[in-house]
Write a protein that holds these residues in place. Structure first.
Motif, PDB file in Angstrom:
ATOM      1  N   SER A  94       0.828  -1.209   0.000  1.00 53.64           N
ATOM      2  CA  SER A  94       0.000   0.000   0.000  1.00 53.64           C
ATOM      3  C   SER A  94       0.857   1.251   0.000  1.00 53.64           C
ATOM      4  N   LEU A  95       1.925   1.216   0.767  1.00 55.15           N
ATOM      5  CA  LEU A  95       2.828   2.361   0.850  1.00 55.15           C
ATOM      6  C   LEU A  95       3.349   2.752  -0.531  1.00 55.15           C
ATOM      7  N   LEU A  96       3.642   1.747  -1.345  1.00 57.02           N
ATOM      8  CA  LEU A  96       4.168   2.015  -2.686  1.00 57.02           C
ATOM      9  C   LEU A  96       3.077   2.024  -3.752  1.00 57.02           C
ATOM     10  N   GLY A  97       1.830   1.806  -3.353  1.00 56.31           N
ATOM     11  CA  GLY A  97       0.734   1.835  -4.317  1.00 56.31           C
ATOM     12  C   GLY A  97       0.719   0.634  -5.246  1.00 56.31           C
ATOM     13  N   LEU A  98       1.108  -0.521  -4.724  1.00 51.55           N
ATOM     14  CA  LEU A  98       1.157  -1.745  -5.522  1.00 51.55           C
ATOM     15  C   LEU A  98       0.124  -2.742  -5.025  1.00 51.55           C
ATOM     16  N   PRO A  99      -0.338  -3.636  -5.903  1.00 55.50           N
ATOM     17  CA  PRO A  99      -1.252  -4.683  -5.437  1.00 55.50           C
ATOM     18  C   PRO A  99      -0.512  -5.630  -4.485  1.00 55.50           C
TER      19      PRO A  99
END
Length: 169
Positions: A8-13
């Protein structure tokens, strides 16, 4: 600083399969947003928070960049403790294979032979590739307990490959 998982921090699934290019792009984007240099004129508290966020983004990148660490992290997110220091439980078939591999390694150490070394390394890498595929499938199926067993096997294989490489040098 709120506790966000690394994905989530990196905006990834939140998945085992992460394209390296997507990870790199997400890390750069997040790093730019929280880089301490952007807060050079901010208050000491804001600078400290920026430094904490920057450290967390870098740690997220380090963990997610490594397939093994990413697999371990996914199990941890699911509440599964791999107990790598204390749990050595593995399938009987893998334990037998492990003993055979150790015997092969000892034989190669006793009398190094380039062809045997190369063949053994190829065998280990193929086994590792198969194991990683199993781990990915298990994680996708959210079978974290079985994935944890395979991840411990993966860690053994990594260690064995490192021992083999030490012979080569």
């Amino acid at each position: 600083m709120s506790e966000q998982d690394y994905f989530s921090l990196l905006g990834l699934p939140c998945a085992f399969a992460v394209a390296p290019v997507d990870l790199e792009s997400a890390w750069k984007r997040a790093s730019l947003a929280v880089h301490p240099d952007r807060f050079a004129t901010a208050s000491p508290a804001e600078k400290r928070v920026a430094m904490q966020w920057s450290s967390r983004v870098n740690e997220a990148y380090r963990v997610l960049k490594s397939p093994l660490l990413r697999a371990r992290y996914l199990c941890e997110l699911a509440g599964i403790d791999l107990q790598v220091e204390t749990n050595t439980a593995m399938s009987p078939a893998f334990l037998m294979q492990q003993m055979e591999w150790h015997e092969q390694l000892e034989s190669i150490q006793a009398s190094p032979n380039a062809a045997e070394l190369a063949a053994f390394e190829a065998e280990l890498h193929q086994s590792l590739t198969d194991l990683i595929s199993q781990v990915e499938h298990l994680l996708d199926a959210k079978n974290y307990l079985e994935a944890a067993v395979r991840i411990r096997e993966w860690m053994f294989l990594d260690k064995l490959i490192a021992q083999l490489r030490a012979i080569e040098t």
